[in-house]
Design a protein around this motif. Structure first.
Motif, PDB file in Angstrom:
ATOM      1  N   TYR A   3      -2.692  -0.594   0.422  1.00 52.01           N
ATOM      2  CA  TYR A   3      -3.532  -0.126  -0.749  1.00 52.01           C
ATOM      3  C   TYR A   3      -3.415   1.559  -1.304  1.00 52.01           C
ATOM      4  O   TYR A   3      -2.754   1.885   0.472  1.00 52.01           O
ATOM      5  CB  TYR A   3      -5.085  -0.238  -0.600  1.00 52.01           C
ATOM      6  N   VAL A   4      -3.345   1.445  -1.884  1.00 48.21           N
ATOM      7  CA  VAL A   4      -3.239   3.378  -2.131  1.00 48.21           C
ATOM      8  C   VAL A   4      -4.282   3.396  -2.488  1.00 48.21           C
ATOM      9  O   VAL A   4      -5.102   3.248  -3.428  1.00 48.21           O
ATOM     10  CB  VAL A   4      -1.647   3.766  -3.444  1.00 48.21           C
ATOM     11  N   ILE A   5      -4.627   4.797  -2.316  1.00 47.84           N
ATOM     12  CA  ILE A   5      -6.445   5.301  -2.396  1.00 47.84           C
ATOM     13  C   ILE A   5      -5.828   7.202  -3.121  1.00 47.84           C
ATOM     14  O   ILE A   5      -4.829   8.176  -2.128  1.00 47.84           O
ATOM     15  CB  ILE A   5      -7.273   5.805  -0.929  1.00 47.84           C
ATOM     16  N   LYS A   6      -6.513   6.700  -4.438  1.00 48.80           N
ATOM     17  CA  LYS A   6      -6.402   8.128  -4.921  1.00 48.80           C
ATOM     18  C   LYS A   6      -7.103   8.718  -4.802  1.00 48.80           C
ATOM     19  O   LYS A   6      -8.643   7.732  -5.503  1.00 48.80           O
ATOM     20  CB  LYS A   6      -5.576   7.959  -6.550  1.00 48.80           C
ATOM     21  N   ALA A  27      -2.353   2.965   2.687  1.00 48.23           N
ATOM     22  CA  ALA A  27      -3.162   2.947   3.798  1.00 48.23           C
ATOM     23  C   ALA A  27      -4.141   1.027   3.845  1.00 48.23           C
ATOM     24  O   ALA A  27      -3.819   0.880   3.583  1.00 48.23           O
ATOM     25  CB  ALA A  27      -5.085   3.463   3.802  1.00 48.23           C
ATOM     26  N   GLN A  28      -3.867   0.676   5.440  1.00 45.08           N
ATOM     27  CA  GLN A  28      -3.823  -0.606   5.554  1.00 45.08           C
ATOM     28  C   GLN A  28      -5.634  -0.700   5.923  1.00 45.08           C
ATOM     29  O   GLN A  28      -6.024  -0.378   6.364  1.00 45.08           O
ATOM     30  CB  GLN A  28      -3.750  -1.326   7.590  1.00 45.08           C
ATOM     31  N   LEU A  29      -5.898  -1.508   4.891  1.00 45.87           N
ATOM     32  CA  LEU A  29      -7.283  -1.947   4.236  1.00 45.87           C
ATOM     33  C   LEU A  29      -7.709  -3.647   4.634  1.00 45.87           C
ATOM     34  O   LEU A  29      -6.928  -4.053   3.656  1.00 45.87           O
ATOM     35  CB  LEU A  29      -7.885  -1.057   3.245  1.00 45.87           C
ATOM     36  N   GLU A  30      -9.269  -3.550   4.716  1.00 47.40           N
ATOM     37  CA  GLU A  30      -9.433  -5.368   4.461  1.00 47.40           C
ATOM     38  C   GLU A  30     -10.216  -5.107   3.221  1.00 47.40           C
ATOM     39  O   GLU A  30      -9.699  -6.772   2.851  1.00 47.40           O
ATOM     40  CB  GLU A  30     -10.780  -5.337   5.448  1.00 47.40           C
ATOM     41  N   SER A  31     -10.604  -4.148   2.379  1.00 49.30           N
ATOM     42  CA  SER A  31     -11.052  -4.940   0.791  1.00 49.30           C
ATOM     43  C   SER A  31     -10.472  -3.724   0.418  1.00 49.30           C
ATOM     44  O   SER A  31      -9.862  -2.203   0.821  1.00 49.30           O
ATOM     45  CB  SER A  31     -11.909  -5.371   0.460  1.00 49.30           C
ATOM     46  N   ASN A  32     -10.755  -3.646  -1.108  1.00 51.87           N
ATOM     47  CA  ASN A  32     -10.063  -2.577  -1.972  1.00 51.87           C
ATOM     48  C   ASN A  32     -11.611  -1.480  -2.121  1.00 51.87           C
ATOM     49  O   ASN A  32     -12.046  -0.803  -3.413  1.00 51.87           O
ATOM     50  CB  ASN A  32      -9.707  -2.520  -3.358  1.00 51.87           C
ATOM     51  N   SER A  33     -12.209  -1.666  -1.429  1.00 45.04           N
ATOM     52  CA  SER A  33     -14.276  -1.012  -1.982  1.00 45.04           C
ATOM     53  C   SER A  33     -13.419   0.041  -1.690  1.00 45.04           C
ATOM     54  O   SER A  33     -13.061   1.066  -0.543  1.00 45.04           O
ATOM     55  CB  SER A  33     -15.267  -0.908  -0.422  1.00 45.04           C
ATOM     56  N   ILE A  85     -13.983  15.483  -0.541  1.00 40.57           N
ATOM     57  CA  ILE A  85     -13.495  14.556  -1.035  1.00 40.57           C
ATOM     58  C   ILE A  85     -14.029  13.412  -1.905  1.00 40.57           C
ATOM     59  O   ILE A  85     -15.164  13.445  -2.106  1.00 40.57           O
ATOM     60  CB  ILE A  85     -12.958  13.382   0.500  1.00 40.57           C
ATOM     61  N   SER A  86     -13.527  13.572  -2.871  1.00 37.73           N
ATOM     62  CA  SER A  86     -14.215  12.551  -4.546  1.00 37.73           C
ATOM     63  C   SER A  86     -13.575  12.006  -4.850  1.00 37.73           C
ATOM     64  O   SER A  86     -12.028  12.452  -5.059  1.00 37.73           O
ATOM     65  CB  SER A  86     -15.014  13.689  -5.153  1.00 37.73           C
ATOM     66  N   GLU A  87     -13.846  11.358  -6.410  1.00 41.33           N
ATOM     67  CA  GLU A  87     -13.370  10.375  -7.282  1.00 41.33           C
ATOM     68  C   GLU A  87     -11.890   9.368  -6.326  1.00 41.33           C
ATOM     69  O   GLU A  87     -10.818   9.854  -7.020  1.00 41.33           O
ATOM     70  CB  GLU A  87     -12.422  11.777  -8.092  1.00 41.33           C
ATOM     71  N   ILE A  88     -12.063   8.847  -5.353  1.00 43.50           N
ATOM     72  CA  ILE A  88     -11.994   7.779  -4.619  1.00 43.50           C
ATOM     73  C   ILE A  88     -11.751   6.416  -5.586  1.00 43.50           C
ATOM     74  O   ILE A  88     -12.818   6.388  -6.519  1.00 43.50           O
ATOM     75  CB  ILE A  88     -12.658   7.694  -3.813  1.00 43.50           C
ATOM     76  N   THR A  89     -10.764   6.320  -5.926  1.00 39.60           N
ATOM     77  CA  THR A  89      -9.780   5.731  -6.583  1.00 39.60           C
ATOM     78  C   THR A  89      -8.930   4.224  -5.287  1.00 39.60           C
ATOM     79  O   THR A  89      -8.461   4.753  -5.210  1.00 39.60           O
ATOM     80  CB  THR A  89      -9.381   5.547  -7.840  1.00 39.60           C
ATOM     81  N   VAL A  90      -9.115   3.581  -5.666  1.00 37.41           N
ATOM     82  CA  VAL A  90      -7.878   2.324  -4.490  1.00 37.41           C
ATOM     83  C   VAL A  90      -7.791   1.465  -5.447  1.00 37.41           C
ATOM     84  O   VAL A  90      -8.385   1.068  -6.074  1.00 37.41           O
ATOM     85  CB  VAL A  90      -9.318   1.367  -3.219  1.00 37.41           C
ATOM     86  N   SER A  91      -6.290   0.417  -4.832  1.00 36.34           N
ATOM     87  CA  SER A  91      -5.746  -0.419  -5.516  1.00 36.34           C
ATOM     88  C   SER A  91      -4.400  -0.721  -5.057  1.00 36.34           C
ATOM     89  O   SER A  91      -4.235   0.421  -4.038  1.00 36.34           O
ATOM     90  CB  SER A  91      -4.594   0.121  -7.096  1.00 36.34           C
ATOM     91  N   LYS A  92      -4.319  -2.216  -5.181  1.00 32.28           N
ATOM     92  CA  LYS A  92      -3.329  -2.633  -4.347  1.00 32.28           C
ATOM     93  C   LYS A  92      -1.925  -2.140  -4.647  1.00 32.28           C
ATOM     94  O   LYS A  92      -1.348  -1.687  -5.171  1.00 32.28           O
ATOM     95  CB  LYS A  92      -2.447  -3.814  -4.820  1.00 32.28           C
ATOM     96  N   ALA A  93      -0.713  -1.691  -3.479  1.00 33.10           N
ATOM     97  CA  ALA A  93       0.185  -0.882  -3.390  1.00 33.10           C
ATOM     98  C   ALA A  93       1.189  -1.967  -3.831  1.00 33.10           C
ATOM     99  O   ALA A  93       1.416  -3.050  -3.449  1.00 33.10           O
ATOM    100  CB  ALA A  93       0.553  -0.226  -2.254  1.00 33.10           C
ATOM    101  N   LEU A  94       2.027  -1.306  -5.113  1.00 31.28           N
ATOM    102  CA  LEU A  94       2.958  -2.264  -5.137  1.00 31.28           C
ATOM    103  C   LEU A  94       4.155  -2.772  -3.714  1.00 31.28           C
ATOM    104  O   LEU A  94       4.603  -1.699  -2.748  1.00 31.28           O
ATOM    105  CB  LEU A  94       4.066  -1.697  -6.413  1.00 31.28           C
TER     106      LEU A  94
END
Length: 57
Positions: A9-12, A24-30, A48-57
């Protein structure tokens, strides 16, 4: 034996007001799991603020 699948996942997020991203390698996008991963690589006093998680391409 329980196995969990991890996905890349990519964490912005904002670190002390500056826009950043990490992979990061995560189990979910939480955001909770992402927050824990970010806490491991940054200082305890970093904001650390404004965290968004999405699948990396």
């Amino acid at each position: 034996m329980i196995t969990t699948t991890k996905t890349k996942y990519v964490i912005k997020y904002r670190l002390n007001g500056e826009r950043r991203f990490e992979f990061a390698q995560l189990e979910s996008n939480s955001t909770e799991e992402a927050s824990k991963a970010l806490a491991k690589i940054h200082e305890a006093n970093d904001e650390i603020s404004e965290i968004t998680v999405s699948k990396a391409l």
